[in-house]
Design a protein around this motif. Structure first.
Motif, PDB file in Angstrom:
ATOM      1  N   GLU A 132       0.917  -1.058   0.043  1.00  0.00           N
ATOM      2  CA  GLU A 132       0.210   0.018  -0.052  1.00  0.00           C
ATOM      3  C   GLU A 132       0.777   1.437   0.433  1.00  0.00           C
TER       4      GLU A 132
ATOM      5  N   LYS B  47       2.227   4.538  -2.119  1.00  0.00           N
ATOM      6  CA  LYS B  47       2.332   6.323  -3.795  1.00  0.00           C
ATOM      7  C   LYS B  47       2.998   6.214  -4.780  1.00  0.00           C
TER       8      LYS B  47
ATOM      9  N   ARG C  20       4.761   8.726  -7.613  1.00  0.00           N
ATOM     10  CA  ARG C  20       4.469   9.600  -8.278  1.00  0.00           C
ATOM     11  C   ARG C  20       5.679  10.076  -9.349  1.00  0.00           C
TER      12      ARG C  20
ATOM     13  N   VAL D  32      -1.693   2.443 -16.436  1.00  0.00           N
ATOM     14  CA  VAL D  32      -2.330   2.485 -14.874  1.00  0.00           C
ATOM     15  C   VAL D  32      -3.060   1.133 -14.355  1.00  0.00           C
TER      16      VAL D  32
ATOM     17  N   ALA E  35      -3.365  -1.380 -11.875  1.00  0.00           N
ATOM     18  CA  ALA E  35      -4.714  -1.828 -11.120  1.00  0.00           C
ATOM     19  C   ALA E  35      -4.514  -3.453 -10.787  1.00  0.00           C
TER      20      ALA E  35
ATOM     21  N   HIS F  27      -3.168  -2.011  -4.745  1.00  0.00           N
ATOM     22  CA  HIS F  27      -3.419  -0.951  -3.426  1.00  0.00           C
ATOM     23  C   HIS F  27      -3.092  -0.198  -3.965  1.00  0.00           C
TER      24      HIS F  27
ATOM     25  N   SER G  99      -1.093   3.364  -5.710  1.00  0.00           N
ATOM     26  CA  SER G  99      -1.715   4.087  -6.163  1.00  0.00           C
ATOM     27  C   SER G  99      -0.641   4.861  -6.904  1.00  0.00           C
ATOM     28  N   LEU G 100      -1.074   5.951  -7.963  1.00  0.00           N
ATOM     29  CA  LEU G 100       0.115   7.021  -9.028  1.00  0.00           C
ATOM     30  C   LEU G 100      -1.004   7.827  -9.094  1.00  0.00           C
ATOM     31  N   ASP G 101       0.580   9.072  -9.138  1.00  0.00           N
ATOM     32  CA  ASP G 101       0.242   9.831  -9.090  1.00  0.00           C
ATOM     33  C   ASP G 101       1.068  11.081 -10.157  1.00  0.00           C
TER      34      ASP G 101
END
Length: 341
Positions: free
Chosen positions: A99, A101, A103, A119, A123, A128, A130-132
């Motif tokens: 979990e 993120k 960037r 993306v 997924a 769990h 996330s991509l910024d």
């Protein structure tokens, strides 16, 4: 306990003290450490002097910790666990359960082409995570973000990437020009010459003050040339709408151009040979180089890029149409909402 005593309390002494306070036995502690019992007795005496407390006292035939000893035992368990977890063998990275993120900073022209499969892969393999994804900031913010760790990776295409960063090539594509159907270049055959190219007015996603970072203007600077940029846009997604209502020339990579041309009736023309090809690469800082999570992320980016290289002849899905697209394609001026055309 003085500051000098604290400085003398190394990890070996802390482990010995924790064993003594846990086992409540000098002989058993000596057995665990593979040391002679007198050696451990001398260590206990040293520790008693350092903490100005007996630490272990007699209770019948057994030793029991003092209040100070109990407090130290609890504290040492946490300290030594933190040391072991921080300095021990690096934990494996499991994308299925991780979990976190990531960037990424990416050049705009790869947005609609490269990011959707990236993306999608994340997924599927890392539910769990996330991509910024952020647009390219100015050079100072980019370099400082990489240095302080707030940026994990950069996908760029400027002519001279900073030499102190790690680099991995990921994609190379032809450079082409997009023009609207009634532009004088639209019906021509063959490649645009550099002389003709420089006579035109141009649309660019890069401001003039950052021209050296553009794969187009940076190359022209090397050639001692300069094109006439009449307008710049902050986002690639805006470029087709500006182009549809102007006689400007938009120069970009073939991946993006072919995708746009499926939605807008633009002509796609080979750019001047002197511009060469557009090279995309991934950049990252040394501070992220050995991180298992970052190694996995870079591997994912390389995998998506490899699929794109293998499917270069693939027809990409068109950009989603909008009412504005339809108005422009039909040759109408877009009307304000609520008004009939």
């Amino acid at each position: 306990m003085t500051a000098h005593d604290i400085g003398s309390l190394d990890v070996r002494l802390m482990r010995t003290l924790l064993l003594l306070l846990t086992e409540c036995s000098v002989s058993r502690t000596a057995d665990f450490l593979g040391q002679a019992q007198p050696t451990v007795s001398l260590t206990l005496k040293r520790l008693r002097d350092m903490f100005n407390d007996p630490l272990l006292v007699r209770s019948g035939s057994a030793l029991v910790p003092t209040d100070r000893g109990l407090a130290l035992r609890e504290a040492l368990e946490g300290i030594l666990h933190q040391i072991d977890s921080s300095l021990g063998e690096r934990a494996r990275f499991d994308p299925k359960t991780a979990e976190t993120k990531f960037r990424i900073v990416a050049t705009n022209c790869l947005g609609t082409v490269f990011l959707p499969p990236l993306v999608s892969s994340l997924a599927e393999l890392a539910p769990h995570i996330s991509l910024d994804v952020s647009p390219m900031p100015d050079e100072h913010d980019l370099l400082s973000g990489l240095a302080d760790g707030t940026i994990d990776a950069v996908i760029g295409n400027w002519p001279r990437p900073p030499q102190h960063l790690r680099l991995s090539p990921i994609l190379t594509t032809d450079i082409v020009c997009l023009v609207r159907p009634n532009h004088r270049f639209a019906g021509r055959r063959g490649r645009i010459t550099l002389a003709d190219y420089l006579k035109e007015n141009h649309l660019s996603p890069t401001s003039e003050r950052h021209a050296h970072l553009s794969p187009i203007d940076g190359r022209l600077i090397e050639l001692g040339k300069k094109r006439r940029i009449r307008a710049t846009v902050p986002e690639y997604a805006i470029a087709p709408y500006v182009l549809a209502q102007s006689d400007l020339v938009f120069t970009t990579g073939r991946h993006f151009a072919e995708q746009v041309a499926q939605t807008f009736p633009f002509a796609v023309l080979d750019a001047p040979e002197e511009l060469g090809r557009m090279h995309f690469y991934m950049l990252w800082h040394d501070r992220k180089h050995h991180s298992p999570a970052q190694i996995w992320l870079r591997g994912m980016i390389k995998t998506v890029a490899a699929r794109m290289r293998a499917l270069e002849d693939m027809v990409l899905p068109p950009l989603p149409p909008s009412p504005l697209d339809e108005a422009l394609i039909c040759g109408h001026e877009p009307m304000p909402s609520g008004k009939a055309i």
